[in-house]
Every structure is written in C-alpha cells, then in structure tokens.
Design a protein around this motif. Structure first.
Motif, mmCIF file in Angstrom:
data_model
loop_
_atom_site.group_PDB
_atom_site.id
_atom_site.type_symbol
_atom_site.label_atom_id
_atom_site.label_comp_id
_atom_site.label_asym_id
_atom_site.label_seq_id
_atom_site.Cartn_x
_atom_site.Cartn_y
_atom_site.Cartn_z
ATOM 1 N N ALA A 69 0.834 -1.207 0.000
ATOM 2 C CA ALA A 69 0.000 0.000 0.000
ATOM 3 C C ALA A 69 0.871 1.260 0.000
ATOM 4 C CB ALA A 69 -0.921 -0.010 1.215
ATOM 5 N N ARG A 73 0.903 4.348 -2.875
ATOM 6 C CA ARG A 73 0.728 5.768 -2.537
ATOM 7 C C ARG A 73 1.968 6.574 -2.918
ATOM 8 N NH1 ARG A 73 0.478 8.701 2.916
ATOM 9 N NH2 ARG A 73 -0.704 10.586 2.424
ATOM 10 N N LEU A 76 1.700 7.394 -6.531
ATOM 11 C CA LEU A 76 0.723 8.479 -6.729
ATOM 12 C C LEU A 76 1.371 9.826 -6.396
ATOM 13 C CD1 LEU A 76 -2.397 9.303 -7.117
ATOM 14 C CD2 LEU A 76 -2.474 9.297 -4.620
ATOM 15 N N SER A 107 3.821 11.067 5.987
ATOM 16 C CA SER A 107 3.197 9.802 6.394
ATOM 17 C C SER A 107 3.467 8.662 5.412
ATOM 18 C CB SER A 107 1.681 9.995 6.573
ATOM 19 O OG SER A 107 1.110 10.497 5.389
ATOM 20 N N PRO A 175 -4.417 15.085 -3.430
ATOM 21 C CA PRO A 175 -5.707 15.182 -2.744
ATOM 22 C C PRO A 175 -5.563 15.034 -1.235
ATOM 23 C CG PRO A 175 -5.437 12.999 -3.710
ATOM 24 C CD PRO A 175 -4.222 13.792 -4.103
ATOM 25 N N ARG A 176 -6.467 15.691 -0.511
ATOM 26 C CA ARG A 176 -6.489 15.570 0.950
ATOM 27 C C ARG A 176 -7.871 15.081 1.387
ATOM 28 N NH1 ARG A 176 -2.426 17.647 4.066
ATOM 29 N NH2 ARG A 176 -0.897 18.983 3.049
ATOM 30 N N MET A 184 -11.488 17.658 -5.115
ATOM 31 C CA MET A 184 -10.895 16.365 -5.468
ATOM 32 C C MET A 184 -10.946 16.138 -6.979
ATOM 33 S SD MET A 184 -12.224 14.082 -2.223
ATOM 34 C CE MET A 184 -12.910 12.812 -3.173
ATOM 35 N N LEU A 201 -9.285 4.710 -9.402
ATOM 36 C CA LEU A 201 -7.967 4.784 -8.743
ATOM 37 C C LEU A 201 -8.103 4.810 -7.222
ATOM 38 C CD1 LEU A 201 -6.025 7.250 -11.071
ATOM 39 C CD2 LEU A 201 -5.535 4.827 -10.714
ATOM 40 N N ALA A 204 -7.716 1.927 -4.802
ATOM 41 C CA ALA A 204 -6.447 1.516 -4.179
ATOM 42 C C ALA A 204 -6.577 1.491 -2.661
ATOM 43 C CB ALA A 204 -5.315 2.460 -4.598
ATOM 44 N N HIS A 205 -7.580 2.215 -2.139
ATOM 45 C CA HIS A 205 -7.799 2.199 -0.688
ATOM 46 C C HIS A 205 -8.370 0.861 -0.206
ATOM 47 C CE1 HIS A 205 -7.856 6.900 -0.236
ATOM 48 N NE2 HIS A 205 -6.706 6.437 -0.682
ATOM 49 N N GLY A 208 -4.097 -0.912 2.759
ATOM 50 C CA GLY A 208 -3.387 0.171 3.436
ATOM 51 C C GLY A 208 -4.138 0.833 4.571
ATOM 52 N N PHE A 209 -3.552 1.890 5.065
ATOM 53 C CA PHE A 209 -3.988 2.523 6.313
ATOM 54 C C PHE A 209 -4.235 4.014 6.165
ATOM 55 C CE2 PHE A 209 -0.981 -0.842 7.221
ATOM 56 C CZ PHE A 209 -1.625 -1.581 8.207
ATOM 57 N N HIS A 211 -3.942 7.346 9.024
ATOM 58 C CA HIS A 211 -3.651 7.749 10.401
ATOM 59 C C HIS A 211 -4.881 8.430 11.030
ATOM 60 C CE1 HIS A 211 0.476 7.158 8.975
ATOM 61 N NE2 HIS A 211 0.775 6.955 10.240
ATOM 62 N N GLU A 214 -6.264 11.812 10.120
ATOM 63 C CA GLU A 214 -6.985 11.991 8.853
ATOM 64 C C GLU A 214 -8.502 11.870 9.004
ATOM 65 O OE1 GLU A 214 -5.696 13.020 6.166
ATOM 66 O OE2 GLU A 214 -3.558 12.707 6.485
ATOM 67 N N SER A 281 -13.299 11.663 2.533
ATOM 68 C CA SER A 281 -13.149 11.695 1.070
ATOM 69 C C SER A 281 -13.604 10.374 0.443
ATOM 70 C CB SER A 281 -11.696 11.996 0.695
ATOM 71 O OG SER A 281 -10.805 11.213 1.479
HETATM 72 C C1 HEM Z 1 -9.395 12.142 -3.566
HETATM 73 C C2 HEM Z 1 -8.495 11.214 -3.626
HETATM 74 C C3 HEM Z 1 -7.677 10.711 -2.479
HETATM 75 C C4 HEM Z 1 -7.568 11.160 -1.190
HETATM 76 C C5 HEM Z 1 -8.280 12.335 -0.544
HETATM 77 C C6 HEM Z 1 -6.632 10.288 -0.528
HETATM 78 C C7 HEM Z 1 -6.237 10.423 0.783
HETATM 79 C C8 HEM Z 1 -5.498 9.484 1.466
HETATM 80 C C9 HEM Z 1 -5.179 9.565 2.853
HETATM 81 C C10 HEM Z 1 -5.542 10.706 3.785
HETATM 82 C C11 HEM Z 1 -4.503 8.436 3.191
HETATM 83 C C12 HEM Z 1 -3.957 8.065 4.578
HETATM 84 C C13 HEM Z 1 -2.510 8.462 4.670
HETATM 85 C C14 HEM Z 1 -1.963 8.212 6.050
HETATM 86 O O1 HEM Z 1 -2.577 8.619 7.015
HETATM 87 O O2 HEM Z 1 -0.870 7.609 6.140
HETATM 88 C C15 HEM Z 1 -4.382 7.644 2.005
HETATM 89 C C16 HEM Z 1 -3.767 6.418 1.952
HETATM 90 C C17 HEM Z 1 -3.586 5.727 0.786
HETATM 91 N N1 HEM Z 1 -3.881 6.165 -0.481
HETATM 92 FE FE1 HEM Z 1 -5.083 7.709 -0.945
HETATM 93 N N2 HEM Z 1 -6.190 9.345 -1.401
HETATM 94 C C18 HEM Z 1 -6.784 9.576 -2.611
HETATM 95 C C19 HEM Z 1 -6.568 8.897 -3.767
HETATM 96 C C20 HEM Z 1 -5.691 7.853 -3.910
HETATM 97 C C21 HEM Z 1 -5.307 7.250 -5.161
HETATM 98 C C22 HEM Z 1 -5.768 7.742 -6.528
HETATM 99 C C23 HEM Z 1 -4.446 6.238 -4.868
HETATM 100 C C24 HEM Z 1 -3.705 5.298 -5.778
HETATM 101 C C25 HEM Z 1 -3.832 5.207 -7.042
HETATM 102 C C26 HEM Z 1 -4.315 6.189 -3.437
HETATM 103 C C27 HEM Z 1 -3.593 5.267 -2.741
HETATM 104 C C28 HEM Z 1 -3.505 5.205 -1.359
HETATM 105 C C29 HEM Z 1 -2.962 4.070 -0.641
HETATM 106 C C30 HEM Z 1 -2.482 2.767 -1.237
HETATM 107 C C31 HEM Z 1 -3.006 4.414 0.703
HETATM 108 C C32 HEM Z 1 -2.508 3.567 1.896
HETATM 109 C C33 HEM Z 1 -1.075 3.984 2.177
HETATM 110 C C34 HEM Z 1 -0.416 3.198 3.297
HETATM 111 O O3 HEM Z 1 -0.998 2.277 3.846
HETATM 112 O O4 HEM Z 1 0.746 3.529 3.615
HETATM 113 N N3 HEM Z 1 -5.055 7.196 -2.884
HETATM 114 N N4 HEM Z 1 -4.985 8.307 0.974
#
Ligand code: HEM
Length: 341
Positions: A69, A73, A76, A107, A175-176, A184, A201, A204-205, A208-209, A211, A214, A281
């Motif tokens: 994960a 990220r 991205l 993070s 994005p946030r 967004m 896309l 992808a969530h 992963g995690f 925090h 958030e 989000s």
């Molecule tokens: C509006 C779109 C998005 C928002 C607002 C967003 C926001 C976030 C946030 C706040 C986290 C948590 C980060 C943390 O606390 O460590 C996160 C994790 C993650 N995001 Fe997104 N994200 C978005 C789109 C995407 C896209 C497009 C991808 C990949 C193509 C993606 C992949 C990931 C992954 C894999 C994680 C987990 C990371 C980990 O476990 O270390 N996200 N995202």
C-alpha cells in the motif's frame, strides 16, 4: 447493519507505522519529445530487470506487509507532482527541502522507499547505470498490486529520473481527505483524469492505512449536536474512537478497508454504503451524484473495477514522464547524480 459486521470489526487494526512482454499498442508517447516508453526497454540492457523486481518485492512484502500500500501511494505522490520522475525519492539536504519532506508526504512509510532502494542496489550490481528509479517504482508498484490479488497491467518503461525535487511544489497537486468533491475532482481533472478514473484509482484504498489525524474530526468534532458523523456505522465509529483515543503520539492507523484489509479486491466499494469508510473523502464517493454511480458499479462488478483500475494506473504511471535526454538514470535513488542539483 451493525450486527452483521460485528465479528469483522475486530479486524480493525491498531498499528504504529514509523513515519519517516509486449505489444506495440502498449507503447506510450511522451508529449515532450520523440521518445516513447516501451515494454521491452531493458530487454537487451538489463534482461533480468523483471525477475529482480519481482523477487525483491516478494521478499520485502512478505516481511513487511505495509510495503504494498505504501508503494502504491508513493507512486501516486511521485506522479501527481512534476510527473513520474522519482522526484519523491530524493532526500533533503541543507540546501534543498525535497518533495518527500512536504507535510503531506511525511506519512509515506519508510518501507515503500526501502523496497525501491533494495531493487536499485541489486540492479546496480547486475546492470549498472541502466535502470531508472522511476521505472523501478512503476514496475514494483504493479508487481505489489498483483501480489495482493489485484489486476495485472503492463508497465511501459524508459522513464528518466528528474533533476528537481522541491517540497514547495507539492501543495495543491495531491488530494487531501478534508477536500470537497469539487476540489478532489479538480486535482485529478488537471492531470487528465475523469471522475470515473478517479473513482477507480481511489479503489487503491482497498489496501493500506489512514492515520487517526486523517479522520479524527469525523468521529470527535463532526458537529455541535452530533460529535460523530452519523453516516459512519455506529460500531465502526466506536472502534475508531477507541483506536484513536490511544493515539497520543500520532502514529495510530486504521485499515482503509476494514473487512479485507490485505486483499486487493472491490470490498472498499462495498464498504462505502455500509458506513465503513474512515476517510470523509472515501465516504463522499457514494454521496456525490458525479461519483456515486461509478462506486456502485465497482462494488457490483470486480472485473470492471480491475479493468478500470489497471487502465488508470497505466495513465498515472505515464504522467509527464521524462525520456531520452530529459533527465538521468540516477546512481542512487535518493540523490541526484550531480549533487549540486
Ligand atoms: C481524492 C483522492 C484521495 C484522497 C483524498 C486520498 C487520501 C489518502 C489519505 C488521507 C490516506 C492516509 C494516509 C496516512 O494517514 O498515512 C491515504 C492512503 C492511501 N492512499 Fe489515498 N487518497 C486519494 C486517492 C488515492 C489514489 C488515486 C491512490 C492510488 C492510485 C491512493 C492510494 C492510497 C494508498 C495505497 C493508501 C494507503 C497507504 C499506506 O498504507 O501507507 N489514494 N490516501
């Protein structure tokens, strides 16, 4: 809806994460010059590239399950800021605060950077000075997605590593979780992504995690009358509260997909109408008419999600790539070859 998920909510995980092949049609043209990315780019110059990446990611992911994960990220956050050029991998020094030290990137887990470093180290022994860090990141990300059960998509190669990495260029490109849907969609639209591609896309969530910082406002400070967002599944909200109550040093995280957190599947989309998304989000995807239909489609049809996700990842991985004489192949992924840069 609560009782059906009660046993599964035990899956809510508490963790402390340290901050820190080919057809011609798969070739991708770079707008900036005449060079193309191609699937057989390293066929002659580094024939073991595919094998080395695959072996290294398998070893790393089996020892550190947060790697997959984190790496997705990382890609991205690299590609959305000045293109997929490995600029996120550059370490700051006393003259330059690099992208990875921008607030939103703090993070990103160390394991994601580490897997790229490991692969680069092995590749430099086998074919020195040939494979770019940006290609390593793109290929490793795909392999990690596949390893978690996600879709295979081809990764055209030949990216060069960028010569600039500045923390101040990051804000506004990523994005946030507290953004409005308009914001967004705009972030993705300026990079050429439709609402459908953005929703795919965000799937992808499924791994992963996030925090506690958030989503804390959603569980503690939603409104004067209702401190907790009533749209969150009540049992899930309680579990999030007990997790984040212990978050004294800001390192606690919850799974983004609470039901099948380590499996790359379409459960993330199925969770949304059940109130099982921690991030505002994410929840917004089933509230906004511009995204709701896509989220429901992917919840009902994993094959459609995988196809759209794979296409989206190919597009993401080709954003503003540097090729030919534009950029370099770094010797170390965290440093420009000319340290003056
Ligand atoms: C509006 C779109 C998005 C928002 C607002 C967003 C926001 C976030 C946030 C706040 C986290 C948590 C980060 C943390 O606390 O460590 C996160 C994790 C993650 N995001 Fe997104 N994200 C978005 C789109 C995407 C896209 C497009 C991808 C990949 C193509 C993606 C992949 C990931 C992954 C894999 C994680 C987990 C990371 C980990 O476990 O270390 N996200 N995202």
């Amino acid at each position: 809806m609560g009782s059906r998920f009660t046993p599964l909510l035990f899956l809510l995980f508490m963790i402390s994460i340290p901050f820190s092949s080919s057809s011609k049609s798969d070739n991708i043209n770079n707008k900036n010059n005449n060079y193309k990315l191609s699937l057989d780019y390293y066929k002659r110059t580094c024939p073991d590239f595919d094998r080395i990446v695959r072996e290294q990611i398998q070893d790393k992911q089996s020892k550190q399950p947060t790697t997959a994960a984190g790496t997705v990220r990382l890609l991205l956050h690299d590609c959305m800021v000045s293109g997929c050029d490995g600029s996120i991998l550059i370490a700051s020094n006393s003259f330059n605060k690099a992208e990875r030290d921008a607030d939103i990137n703090l993070s990103l887990p160390g394991d994601a950077f580490d897997v790229v470093t490991r692969i680069k180290t092995i590749l430099e022994l086998s074919c020195p000075g040939v494979v770019s860090c940006s290609d390593i990141l793109a290929e490793a990300t795909r392999d990690l997605i596949v390893m978690q059960g996600g879709p295979f998509y081809t990764v055209p190669l030949g990216r060069k590593d960028g010569l600039v990495s500045k923390a101040e260029t990051v804000e506004g490109n990523l994005p946030r979780s507290n953004m409005s849907m308009d914001q967004m969609l705009k972030i993705f639209e300026v990079k050429g992504f439709s609402a459908r591609e953005m929703v795919a896309l965000m799937g992808a969530h499924t791994i992963g995690f996030a925090h506690c910082t958030e989503f804390k406002d959603r569980i503690y400070r939603y409104g004067k009358k209702t401190p907790t967002d009533p749209e969150i599944n009540p049992k899930y909200a309680e579990a999030l509260k007990s997790l984040c109550a212990k978050d004294t040093n800001g390192t606690m995280s919850a799974f983004n997909d609470v039901l099948t957190p380590n499996k790359f599947d379409n459960m993330y989309f199925k969770n949304l109408p059940r109130g099982l998304a921690a991030l505002a989000s994410d929840h917004m995807l089933i509230k906004d008419p511009r995204t709701k239909g896509f989220a429901e489609w992917f919840a009902a049809n994993q094959t459609a999600f995988f196809e759209e996700f794979g296409r989206g990842m190919q597009k993401l991985g080709a954003l503003n790539v540097k090729t030919g004489n534009d950029g370099e192949v770094r010797r170390r992924c965290d440093t420009f070859n000319d340290v003056q840069n």
